[in-house]
Design a protein around this motif. Structure first.
Motif, short mmCIF file in Angstrom:
data_model
loop_
_atom_site.label_atom_id
_atom_site.label_comp_id
_atom_site.label_asym_id
_atom_site.label_seq_id
_atom_site.Cartn_x
_atom_site.Cartn_y
_atom_site.Cartn_z
N LEU A 210 79.87 -131.01 0.90
CA LEU A 210 79.86 -130.99 2.82
C LEU A 210 79.27 -131.58 3.27
O LEU A 210 79.98 -132.61 4.17
N ALA A 211 78.00 -132.60 2.85
CA ALA A 211 77.25 -133.47 3.60
C ALA A 211 78.20 -134.80 3.33
O ALA A 211 77.60 -136.05 3.98
N LEU A 212 78.83 -135.15 1.81
CA LEU A 212 79.12 -136.30 1.28
C LEU A 212 80.31 -136.18 2.74
O LEU A 212 81.07 -137.27 2.88
N GLU A 213 80.48 -135.09 3.56
CA GLU A 213 82.49 -135.00 4.12
C GLU A 213 83.25 -135.73 3.66
O GLU A 213 84.20 -136.70 3.98
N PRO A 214 83.92 -134.92 2.57
CA PRO A 214 84.88 -135.36 2.29
C PRO A 214 86.24 -135.20 3.55
O PRO A 214 85.85 -134.13 4.23
N ASP A 215 87.25 -135.26 3.26
CA ASP A 215 88.11 -134.94 2.96
C ASP A 215 89.05 -133.62 3.14
O ASP A 215 89.62 -132.90 3.80
N GLU A 252 82.45 -115.91 -1.27
CA GLU A 252 82.38 -116.04 0.60
C GLU A 252 81.21 -117.28 0.87
O GLU A 252 81.84 -117.83 1.93
N LEU A 253 80.14 -117.64 -0.16
CA LEU A 253 79.67 -118.45 0.51
C LEU A 253 80.31 -120.16 0.64
O LEU A 253 80.25 -120.05 2.13
N ALA A 258 82.90 -124.07 4.41
CA ALA A 258 83.39 -124.48 4.69
C ALA A 258 84.34 -124.60 6.08
O ALA A 258 84.94 -125.36 6.73
N ALA A 259 84.20 -123.53 6.20
CA ALA A 259 84.80 -122.83 7.67
C ALA A 259 83.36 -124.04 8.66
O ALA A 259 83.79 -124.38 9.51
N ALA A 260 82.07 -123.04 8.62
CA ALA A 260 81.22 -123.71 9.46
C ALA A 260 81.53 -125.34 9.75
O ALA A 260 81.02 -126.37 10.87
N ALA A 261 81.88 -126.25 8.60
CA ALA A 261 82.03 -127.38 8.89
C ALA A 261 83.49 -128.58 8.93
O ALA A 261 83.31 -129.58 8.70
N ASN A 270 90.90 -124.28 -2.55
CA ASN A 270 91.97 -125.55 -1.64
C ASN A 270 91.31 -125.61 -0.03
O ASN A 270 91.38 -124.03 0.54
N TRP A 271 90.16 -126.41 0.59
CA TRP A 271 90.50 -126.14 1.83
C TRP A 271 90.23 -127.40 2.07
O TRP A 271 90.42 -128.67 1.66
N ALA A 272 90.92 -127.94 3.54
CA ALA A 272 91.57 -129.29 4.02
C ALA A 272 90.63 -129.22 5.95
O ALA A 272 90.36 -128.02 6.12
N ARG A 273 89.73 -130.84 6.26
CA ARG A 273 89.63 -130.69 7.17
C ARG A 273 90.79 -130.92 8.25
O ARG A 273 91.18 -130.48 9.49
N THR A 274 91.87 -130.75 8.13
CA THR A 274 93.23 -131.08 8.58
C THR A 274 94.56 -130.92 8.02
O THR A 274 94.39 -131.12 6.44
N PRO A 275 95.63 -130.24 8.62
CA PRO A 275 96.61 -130.19 8.07
C PRO A 275 97.21 -131.72 6.66
O PRO A 275 97.81 -131.17 6.27
N SER A 276 96.92 -132.92 7.37
CA SER A 276 97.75 -133.45 6.40
C SER A 276 96.54 -134.29 5.27
O SER A 276 97.12 -135.06 5.18
N GLN A 277 95.20 -133.73 5.20
CA GLN A 277 94.17 -133.75 4.51
C GLN A 277 94.69 -132.58 3.79
O GLN A 277 94.01 -133.14 2.13
#
Length: 404
Positions: A210-215, A252-253, A258-261, A270-277
């Protein structure tokens, strides 16, 4: 879409033609999967259809794009006037970036010439972090690639060793920086539950990723597949089997982190920053749209017909050199099988499953799933089955309740 064990099915004609009367629907999205079946080493947990140099039996990597080009030409004949532009293209493997970027660009060009590529299409290349550079990724970006999915797996050396991964963890940051430098979106893939991996090891991997700030972030629980080296080691008692409770804690971790980021889950893993990603290509699988999978062992789905190619690159190349379909077999699932598959796949995604997709005889199970905290009550009232986090941990149980 290229598992190592192929199912049984019906024979496929030499020209690969679809069954009589089956016509592709131009209104259904179309995706392309390009399987690159090459790896430097075979990871002990991996059950994908991949081959090291020693396993190719004389088939040369540099000849592989020629074979794929022949299958693409065959696909244009099969689909004819009903072919349509690809909304997504995904290079998977194996390690696609073991091929020169020029070879991947050539295959993408063949897809563009054969089908067209829709404006704004998502074009993804999977990569190991030690197989890319700014120069190689620039060549891919110039060819039209929009996204790179980097196989990070872990940031902890002993966990990587347990998975037989050979890259230096530091290379992940270099790969991400290289992708950013040429304007590519970045996804990072993680695996949790490896032998000897502690919750603190996993915390380190998640925080590093998460520190690498992926999309986009994928996190998959390690599954022990029959026939793999890891399965044999567990059977011999050399390493412990994955612990279900620990894997649940790990899930859960990563979900909390991911949610906090600023990420939202959109599929169980799978998690994404925005729906487009979100990965539009993988969403197409979960939604059941059409795709053609090119390469040995690759699976395809067009107009309700499923087929899968022969496994070995040499057999694949030989068939295409003779202008014979590389498909090993195919099937047309019946209504019951399609319903089961729809429930299995669409229940995993954030948008959920329409209540109308559930057989009427099983809809009575919905109230119990709400009471057990496995699906969202408000969504169910609105006519959709959407998993809670507890439901994501027990997704298979939800599917059983809705189908059995």
């Amino acid at each position: 879409m290229s598992p190592s064990v192929l199912p049984d099915g019906d024979p496929v004609p030499a020209d690969g033609a679809l069954p009589h009367g089956v016509v592709a629907d131009p209104e259904v999205d179309f995706g392309v999967y390009l399987h690159v079946p090459f790896c430097r080493v075979r990871c002990g947990y991996c059950d994908f259809n991949t081959y090291t140099a020693e396993e190719l039996r004389g088939e040369r990597r540099e000849d592989y794009p020629d074979s794929v080009s022949r299958e693409i030409a065959m696909a244009t004949r099969v689909l004819g006037e009903h072919r349509r532009p690809a909304q997504t293209v995904f290079f998977g493997g194996g390690t696609p970036t073991l091929l020169p970027s020029g070879s991947l660009a050539r295959m993408l060009g063949d897809v563009r010439d054969a089908f067209g590529i829709a404006p704004g299409a998502e074009i993804t290349v999977e990569a190991n972090p030690d197989t890319v550079s700014v120069e190689s990724l620039q060549e891919l970006a110039d060819a039209g690639v929009t996204r790179v999915s980097i196989g990070m797996q872990s940031a902890v050396p002993h966990v990587l060793a347990a998975l037989d991964r050979t890259h230096d963890p530091a290379n992940v940051a270099h790969a991400v920086a290289a992708a950013r430098a040429v304007g590519l979106a970045v996804s990072l893939d993680l695996i949790y539950g490896a032998p000897g991996e502690s919750i603190e090891d996993w915390r380190t991997s998640v925080s590093t990723a998460l520190a690498l700030e992926p999309d986009h972030l994928s996190a998959y629980a390690l599954i022990i597949e029959d026939g793999t080296q890891l399965a044999r080691r567990i059977r011999r008692g050399e390493v412990p089997a994955p612990d279900d409770d620990l894997q649940a804690d790990m899930y859960e971790l990563v979900d909390d982190a991911a949610a906090a980021a600023g990420f939202d889950w959109y599929e169980v893993s799978n998690w994404a920053r925005t729906p487009s990603q979100r990965s539009r290509h993988n969403l197409a699988y979960w939604r059941g749209t059409d795709w053609w999978g090119f390469g040995p062992g690759a699976h395809s789905h067009v107009a309700g017909v499923r087929w899968w190619n022969v496994k070995h690159p040499a057999a694949y190349a030989q068939r295409l050199a003779q202008d014979v379909s590389p498909a090993a077999a195919r099937e047309v699932p019946d209504a019951e099988a399609r319903t089961l598959e729809r429930i299995l796949l669409q229940s995993r995604i954030r948008e959920g499953l329409s209540m109308q997709a559930i057989p009427p005889v099983r809809r009575s199970a919905v109230a119990g799933l709400i009471a057990d905290g496995l699906i969202e009550g408000a969504s169910a009232i609105g006519g959709r089955i959407v998993l809670t986090r507890r439901g994501r941990l027990l997704a298979d149980a939800v599917v059983r309740a809705l189908t059995e």
